[in-house]
Structure formats: structure tokens, C-alpha cells
Design a protein around this motif. Structure first.
Motif, PDB file in Angstrom:
ATOM      1  N   SER A  26       0.842  -1.205   0.000  1.00 53.59           N
ATOM      2  CA  SER A  26       0.000   0.000   0.000  1.00 53.59           C
ATOM      3  C   SER A  26       0.877   1.255   0.000  1.00 53.59           C
ATOM      4  O   SER A  26       0.868   2.041   0.957  1.00 53.59           O
ATOM      5  N   PRO A  27       1.637   1.469  -1.068  1.00 52.26           N
ATOM      6  CA  PRO A  27       2.505   2.642  -1.128  1.00 52.26           C
ATOM      7  C   PRO A  27       1.686   3.927  -1.179  1.00 52.26           C
ATOM      8  O   PRO A  27       0.599   3.964  -1.746  1.00 52.26           O
ATOM      9  N   THR A  28       2.222   4.993  -0.569  1.00 52.83           N
ATOM     10  CA  THR A  28       1.497   6.267  -0.538  1.00 52.83           C
ATOM     11  C   THR A  28       2.104   7.306  -1.473  1.00 52.83           C
ATOM     12  O   THR A  28       1.376   8.145  -2.006  1.00 52.83           O
ATOM     13  N   PRO A  78       3.677   8.781  -4.917  1.00 48.03           N
ATOM     14  CA  PRO A  78       3.551   8.427  -6.343  1.00 48.03           C
ATOM     15  C   PRO A  78       4.772   7.702  -6.895  1.00 48.03           C
ATOM     16  O   PRO A  78       4.639   6.775  -7.705  1.00 48.03           O
ATOM     17  N   THR A 118       6.865   5.729  -5.227  1.00 40.07           N
ATOM     18  CA  THR A 118       6.837   4.351  -4.723  1.00 40.07           C
ATOM     19  C   THR A 118       5.793   3.538  -5.461  1.00 40.07           C
ATOM     20  O   THR A 118       6.029   2.368  -5.816  1.00 40.07           O
ATOM     21  N   ARG A 119       4.633   4.134  -5.716  1.00 39.54           N
ATOM     22  CA  ARG A 119       3.583   3.416  -6.454  1.00 39.54           C
ATOM     23  C   ARG A 119       4.067   3.042  -7.846  1.00 39.54           C
ATOM     24  O   ARG A 119       3.767   1.958  -8.353  1.00 39.54           O
ATOM     25  N   ASN A 120       4.844   3.922  -8.465  1.00 39.27           N
ATOM     26  CA  ASN A 120       5.373   3.631  -9.788  1.00 39.27           C
ATOM     27  C   ASN A 120       6.410   2.505  -9.742  1.00 39.27           C
ATOM     28  O   ASN A 120       6.455   1.651 -10.629  1.00 39.27           O
ATOM     29  N   VAL A 162       6.435   0.065  -7.545  1.00 40.32           N
ATOM     30  CA  VAL A 162       5.672  -1.168  -7.330  1.00 40.32           C
ATOM     31  C   VAL A 162       5.034  -1.626  -8.635  1.00 40.32           C
ATOM     32  O   VAL A 162       5.072  -2.810  -8.981  1.00 40.32           O
ATOM     33  N   ALA A 163       4.461  -0.691  -9.393  1.00 39.20           N
ATOM     34  CA  ALA A 163       3.807  -1.044 -10.654  1.00 39.20           C
ATOM     35  C   ALA A 163       4.805  -1.525 -11.696  1.00 39.20           C
ATOM     36  O   ALA A 163       4.466  -2.315 -12.577  1.00 39.20           O
ATOM     37  N   ARG A 218      -0.903  -3.788 -15.122  1.00 37.01           N
ATOM     38  CA  ARG A 218      -0.076  -2.795 -14.445  1.00 37.01           C
ATOM     39  C   ARG A 218       0.547  -1.820 -15.443  1.00 37.01           C
ATOM     40  O   ARG A 218       0.619  -0.620 -15.196  1.00 37.01           O
ATOM     41  N   ARG A 259      -0.026   2.197 -15.547  1.00 33.68           N
ATOM     42  CA  ARG A 259       1.100   3.119 -15.442  1.00 33.68           C
ATOM     43  C   ARG A 259       1.087   4.100 -16.602  1.00 33.68           C
ATOM     44  O   ARG A 259       1.338   5.300 -16.434  1.00 33.68           O
TER      45      ARG A 259
END
Length: 279
Positions: A246-248, A250, A252-254, A256-257, A270, A274
């Protein structure tokens, strides 16, 4: 009523800045900006980011291989960021490193026994006989045969060489090991075995790791906490599984994706998400 005393960090990095001299123009460029983190005894902190994010530079600054422009590094409460060479050599009993490339980190002209004996004899704490006994213990600890000490690095696989590098890092029983992408040059199966070995060693002897990686999928189950580095700045820190799931931030979310997954449909989904988010 008794209260538990807070655990003092084994390694503390405060507002660390590192500059590089540029070739095209005179002057310095800041690569690492005000980075702060702590590692408790026996804890693994992962430092994750893309290539060029400054994560390996931070490891080198802690090891004294890059000058610190500002900020501080403390090991067991003592400042180590401005140590002279003699003081830096004395740190070998407390701070060690495992490098990325198991093929390049071992001297091909020396036997494994000679490679492992070097830090032991240089410390002055071991006689030649005591060093040999310690080498046998180290080889057993990293699951290598006893006769490995008579052989040369070229006679081993990449995974076995990395086990030798781990044994060398453990030789003087340090409190902290800097692990600079120690599994990225290995195949997936060997990578898993090395991570299992490092986990076992952490649990049995209490060593702490700063684990530098570009791969959130690797650190999710290996590290206790993860700090995400973008362009020399930490943008998110948290418990590893929570951060990866559950990255917060942007960035980190990228990350993970972007991490590869075994399911091609999920990987395609994914990729589309992206692309949609960026354009």
C-alpha cells in the motif's frame, strides 16, 4: 512502574549530504540530499530506488568511500563520517560490506582460505592457527564444504562466490553489514537461497543489514523496514510489506507497478495503469 528503555540504533545517519565533482563544469553537484535513517541492532533496513537515485552513494559514504559534504553518520553512538584512514581501518570489526558482483569482489589469485584469512590476520586478533579454525567455522556457517578453503574463486558458481563474500564480511563478527545489491547479479533461484542464508545469519548472530536494492519485490519479505530514495532524497519509509502493498508516494507506487510479476495478465494490466497515470 518499569518502562522499557528505547532501543538505541546501531547505525544512525542524520541529514547526510554527498557531492560529486562534475567533469563538464567546474564545481560540485549534490547527489544525496539530507538523508536520515536509523537501524536497530539485528534489524534490516532496505534502501530502494532506481539506478542513479543515490542509494549506493549513501552506502559508500557510510563506508568512508565517498566524502560526506554535510550531516553525520554514527555507529554505536560514535561519529564515523570524518575518520582518518587509521580509524576507518579499526571499524572493520564493526562495519563490513557485501558488494554486488560475486565475480569481481574476490581476488582470483588467492584461495578461498587466503581470502578469508586476510581480515582475520590484519585485525591482529587471530594467530595463524586461530584463523584456520575460524575459517572452518565461517565456511560451515555459509554452507560451503570444508575443502573450499583450498580452492580458487574460479572453481565456484556465482552463488557460491557470494557465500564466500558473506563469510568474509562475517569474519570479524561486525554489528552492521552494508549489502550493495548483493543478489542482483544472481539468477532467481540462487538469489532466493542467498537471501535465506542472510536471514538465517541475522537471526542466529544478530547482525544488522543496510540492504541496498532496486527491487521492491526482493525487499518486501526480506527487510523489516524500507526507505524509498528518489533523486537523492527519501520520499517514503515504512514497514516493508505495508509499504510494498500500500505505497502512498507516487514514486513508490510507480516502482511497485514497474516490478515484474509472474502473471502476464497482471503485468499487462499494471503496464496499462502506469501508462494511463503518466499520460
Amino acid at each position: 512502574m518499569m518502562h522499557d528503555q528505547p532501543v538505541q540504533p546501531i547505525l544512525a545517519v542524520d541529514n547526510l549530504c554527498v557531492d560529486y565533482r562534475t567533469k563538464r563544469r567546474r564545481g560540485m553537484v549534490r547527489i544525496v540530499h539530507d538523508v536520515s535513517f536509523t537501524i536497530a541492532p539485528g534489524e534490516t533496513l532496505a534502501l530502494v530506488g532506481e539506478s542513479g537515485s543515490g542509494k549506493s552513494t549513501i552506502g559508500k559514504a557510510i563506508l568512508g568511500l565517498e566524502p560526506v559534504a554535510a550531516g553525520s553518520v554514527h555507529l554505536e553512538g560514535l561519529p564515523i563520517h570524518n575518520l582518518p584512514p587509521k580509524g576507518r581501518r579499526a571499524l572493520a570489526t564493526k562495519l563490513q560490506v557485501i558488494f554486488q558482483n560475486p565475480y569481481g569482489s574476490l581476488n582470483p589469485a588467492l584461495t578461498i582460505g587466503q581470502i578469508l584469512a586476510e581480515p582475520l590476520l590484519a585485525s591482529g586478533a587471530f594467530s595463524a592457527h586461530e584463523a584456520q579454525s575460524r575459517i572452518s567455522t565461517l565456511l560451515e556457517r555459509v554452507n560451503l564444504p570444508g575443502d573450499a578453503s583450498e580452492r580458487y574463486p574460479a572453481q565456484f558458481s556465482g552463488g557460491q562466490r557470494q557465500r564466500v563474500a558473506i563469510a568474509r564480511a562475517l569474519a570479524l563478527e561486525p554489528a552492521v553489514i552494508i549489502c550493495d545489491e548483493p543478489t542482483s547479479a544472481l539468477d532467481v533461484t540462487t538469489q532466493s537461497r542467498i537471501l535465506e542464508l542472510m536471514t538465517e545469519l541475522r537471526e542466529s548472530i544478530g547482525v544488522a543489514y543496510l540492504f541496498i536494492s532496486h527491487d521492491l519485490a526482493v525487499v518486501r519479505d526480506f527487510a523489516d523496514r524500507t526507505a524509498v530514495l528518489q533523486q537523492g532524497r527519501i520520499v517514503e519509509t515504512g514497514e516493508s510489506r505495508s509499504l510494498c502493498d500500500s505505497p502512498t508516494h507516487p514514486y513508490t507506487r510507480n516502482l511497485v507497478a514497474s516490478a515484474p510479476v509472474p502473471d502476464p495478465r497482471l503485468q499487462r494490466q499494471r503496464r496499462l495503469e502506469r501508462m494511463s497515470a503518466t499520460g
